[in-house]
Design an enzyme around this catalytic site. Structure first.
Site, PDB file in Angstrom:
ATOM      1  N   ARG A  99       0.864  -1.202   0.012  1.00 45.14           N
ATOM      2  CA  ARG A  99       0.097  -0.078  -0.003  1.00 45.14           C
ATOM      3  C   ARG A  99       0.782   1.093   0.205  1.00 45.14           C
ATOM      4  NH1 ARG A  99      -4.955   1.754  -1.121  1.00 45.14           N
ATOM      5  NH2 ARG A  99      -6.293   2.688   0.610  1.00 45.14           N
ATOM      6  N   THR A 374      -9.562   0.659  -9.486  1.00 48.45           N
ATOM      7  CA  THR A 374      -8.882  -0.383  -8.878  1.00 48.45           C
ATOM      8  C   THR A 374      -9.109  -1.604  -9.873  1.00 48.45           C
ATOM      9  OG1 THR A 374      -9.091   0.624  -6.877  1.00 48.45           O
ATOM     10  CG2 THR A 374      -8.563  -1.803  -6.576  1.00 48.45           C
ATOM     11  N   ASP A 416      -7.747   8.516   0.383  1.00 42.56           N
ATOM     12  CA  ASP A 416      -8.479   7.443   1.370  1.00 42.56           C
ATOM     13  C   ASP A 416      -8.267   7.678   2.619  1.00 42.56           C
ATOM     14  OD1 ASP A 416      -9.544   6.087  -0.837  1.00 42.56           O
ATOM     15  OD2 ASP A 416      -7.777   4.295  -0.791  1.00 42.56           O
ATOM     16  N   SER A 445      -7.910   1.069   3.270  1.00 42.65           N
ATOM     17  CA  SER A 445      -8.196   0.659   2.123  1.00 42.65           C
ATOM     18  C   SER A 445      -9.438  -0.209   2.450  1.00 42.65           C
ATOM     19  CB  SER A 445      -6.795  -0.175   1.670  1.00 42.65           C
ATOM     20  OG  SER A 445      -7.601  -0.839   0.200  1.00 42.65           O
ATOM     21  N   SER A 446     -10.128  -0.596   1.257  1.00 42.53           N
ATOM     22  CA  SER A 446     -11.115  -1.492   1.384  1.00 42.53           C
ATOM     23  C   SER A 446     -10.850  -2.778   0.348  1.00 42.53           C
ATOM     24  CB  SER A 446     -12.755  -0.870   0.668  1.00 42.53           C
ATOM     25  OG  SER A 446     -12.775   0.203   1.592  1.00 42.53           O
ATOM     26  N   GLY A 466     -13.887  -0.896  -6.653  1.00 42.25           N
ATOM     27  CA  GLY A 466     -15.142  -0.288  -6.421  1.00 42.25           C
ATOM     28  C   GLY A 466     -15.086   0.519  -4.942  1.00 42.25           C
TER      29      GLY A 466
HETATM   30  O1  DON Z   1      -7.916   1.248  -1.328  1.00 41.46           O
HETATM   31  C1  DON Z   1      -8.861   1.492  -1.584  1.00 41.46           C
HETATM   32  O2  DON Z   1     -10.116   0.966  -0.805  1.00 41.46           O
HETATM   33  C2  DON Z   1      -9.549   2.500  -2.754  1.00 41.46           C
HETATM   34  N1  DON Z   1      -8.340   3.176  -3.146  1.00 41.46           N
HETATM   35  C3  DON Z   1      -9.950   1.762  -3.944  1.00 41.46           C
HETATM   36  C4  DON Z   1     -10.303   2.257  -5.067  1.00 41.46           C
HETATM   37  C5  DON Z   1     -11.292   1.723  -6.110  1.00 41.46           C
HETATM   38  O3  DON Z   1     -11.558   0.481  -5.819  1.00 41.46           O
HETATM   39  C6  DON Z   1     -11.492   2.585  -7.217  1.00 41.46           C
HETATM   40  N2  DON Z   1     -12.484   1.749  -8.115  1.00 41.46           N
HETATM   41  N3  DON Z   1     -13.246   1.575  -8.693  1.00 41.46           N
END
Ligand code: DON
Length: 564
Positions: A99, A374, A416, A445-446, A466
């Protein structure tokens, strides 16, 4: 009112970043020796070629990661970060955290205006939104520890694709066209994503010479080819040109972390997923634990009882996320307590099978303190090594800034972090102290790269992009496979829904509930049921029944799976 504003913000972020549900393009393949499912058919083929050459799943995953940086630039990256879950043939499971980190000069209030309000533009689309990239260190560390092929062998396909180019399909050309206006202040970005300012069209050959040169430096010199020397100089120059924070020291100091995965059992299946700084594994396990006492198979897919149960679990788990989750190197996240079954049943005592509990009445659980984009891909080899990778620049094309001369995009992952306690940050997610900005800290993060095993054997490899919806996508793919016993293609294709506690609203894809269920949910007190304007998730997944490997790229998008 406040929530509907939030919802609008989320929708705008989605508009800007995510997952255009334009085509149904089912792509499920089967094989006996190995498979890759990703958002790019070219990258999946790269992975299977590596497997055929004798590489293992880790070699293939690293090759796919570098290839995606070339063939799927909105999220595949070397300027971003990600997580890798690895299950080795001998049964050991480990989590690799690559990350991004906050630069050393970052400051808790850096995304607040003078009046204390959150400046979302700065948090999401400025040079300040870039975290110190982790992907290159991640791929190289995974390869060094568990790969069998050389660095040069696994990076070669990406270099070739960047150098010789490939023909753009409508999907990519359309994405570039839509993003050009956001890149107009950055000549380095226009040089990569346009033909002298003119949009690319489908069928054009897309060559990325600067990216090829950067990849060659990484291939020749390993991490020093990125975190030091020419690439680092170019990145720091880009920072200085635009007022960014990342320095040579930030780059040199970047380290990945091998972490103990989140592990739980759901109906006899071993679930392995990502620990903090991702919220994914914990929130997923919490929801599964809350669901386990109920016979989901009997209540049926999309029924009022099943959806109600799942939404109530989502609300409670996401409420805990807001309060308790952040980078565990900086904040005492009560990991062990959150994922126990007794905690889940205690959390669910106020569950009413007939009424929705309003989010305003749901608060995070308490413990004694314990000291649009992502992309996800899945890989399995013939020896039983499995790799589940989710990687990201955060928004689609990150902060839209290409490091001039180095040919890669920078992430906007700083968005984030929680910009201000109890205020919605990226994806409308609320956070508290656990996720406030600190120098060197990783933003919560998710991302939920997950591996499910039964009796010691890998059965499911899954994950998704997502933003805040990621965990719920993984949750639903798992429930579809494990409870509803759907075939992988159906499990991934089935429409999905999402609740994240705040706002108190369910977003759903068309067909996410069985016929006639929506009004019943509303009559039970579920609020603001709204159709999602874009697809929820992109779960490129693999299922193994013990003899046949099935790999599917999510039909919501134009990905590709490959098997042999
Ligand atoms: O780490 C995370 O949770 C976000 N930066 C993820 C970003 C994401 O999934 C965007 N996509 N559709």
């Amino acid at each position: 009112m406040q929530y509907s504003r939030l919802l609008k913000q989320i929708t705008v972020i989605w508009l800007a970043t995510c997952l255009l549900a334009t085509q149904v393009f089912a792509n499920t393949v089967t094989g006996e020796n190995g498979a890759v499912a990703s958002r790019s058919a070219i990258a999946s083929e790269v992975g299977v070629e590596i497997l055929k050459k004798g590489g293992n799943a880790i070699d293939a995953a690293v090759a796919v990661g570098f290839a995606l940086a070339v063939t799927y630039p909105s999220a595949g990256n070397i300027g971003g970060g990600g997580f890798m879950m690895i299950k080795l043939a001998d049964g050991e499971v480990i989590a690799l955290d690559a990350r991004e980190k906050a630069p050393l000069a970052a400051d808790r209030d850096m995304f607040l205006d003078k009046d204390g309000s959150v400046n979302r533009q700065r948090a999401m689309v400025s040079i300040l939104s870039a975290g110190v990239p982790g992907s290159v260190a991640g791929y190289l560390d995974a390869l060094q520890r568990y790969g069998t092929l050389s660095r040069q062998e696994v990076i070669a396909p990406a270099i070739r694709l960047a150098e010789e180019g490939f023909d753009l399909n409508q999907d990519l050309a359309g994405q570039f066209q839509r993003n050009l206006s956001r890149m107009e202040n950055y000549p380095g970005s226009l040089a990569v994503f346009s033909k002298d300012g003119q949009p690319y069209t489908a069928g054009d050959r897309w060559i990325q010479k600067d990216l090829a040169a950067t990849l060659r430096l990484i291939s020749d010199q390993g991490r020093d080819g990125f975190y030091k020397g020419t690439t680092a100089d170019l990145l720091v120059e880009e920072m200085q040109r635009n007022g960014g924070l990342i320095t040579h020291r930030d780059l040199e100091q970047y380290q990945t972390v091998w972490r103990e995965p989140i592990h739980g059992i759901y109906r006899g299946n071993d679930v392995w997923s990502m620990p903090p700084p991702s919220s994914g594994g914990i929130v997923l396990m919490q929801m599964l634990n809350m669901l386990e006492p109920y016979d989901i198979n009997a209540t049926g897919w999309g029924s009022k009882d099943t959806v109600h149960l799942m939404v109530e679990a989502q609300k409670r788990a996401y409420a805990d996320r807001a309060k308790h989750l952040g980078d565990s190197d900086f904040y005492p996240v009560p990991i062990k307590q959150l994922i126990t079954k007794p905690y889940a049943s205690q959390r669910f005592v106020d569950f009413d099978p007939h009424r929705a509990t309003p989010s305003s009445e749901i608060h995070a659980g308490n413990f004694p303190a314990e000291s649009t984009q992502t992309t996800h891909y899945s890989v399995l080899d013939s020896n039983g090594n499995a790799v589940s990778v989710t990687t990201t620049l955060n928004s689609g094309y990150g902060n839209k800034i290409v490091v001039t001369g180095a040919g890669f995009l920078l992430n906007n992952e700083m968005g984030d972090f929680t910009p201000k306690a109890n205020t919605a940050g990226g994806y409308g997610l609320i956070g508290e102290e656990a996720n406030l900005i600190q120098p060197g800290k990783r933003m919560l993060s998710s991302m939920t790269p997950t591996i499910v095993m039964r009796d010691g054997q890998t059965v499911l490899i899954t994950g998704s992009p997502g933003g805040s919806t990621i965990i719920n996508t993984v949750f639903q793919v798992m429930i579809n496979v494990l409870d509803h016993q759907m075939d992988l293609s159906e499990a991934v294709a089935k429409p999905r829904f999402h609740h994240q506690w705040q706002p108190d609203s369910i977003r759903f894809e068309e067909g996410a509930f069985a016929s006639g269920v929506q009004p019943i949910l509303e009559s039970m007190g579920h609020q603001e049921l709204r159709g999602a304007r874009f697809a929820i998730g992109d779960a490129n997944s693999i299922y193994f029944d013990g003899s046949i490997i099935k790999a599917t790229s999510d039909p919501r998008n134009v990905g590709g799976a490959s098997a042999w």
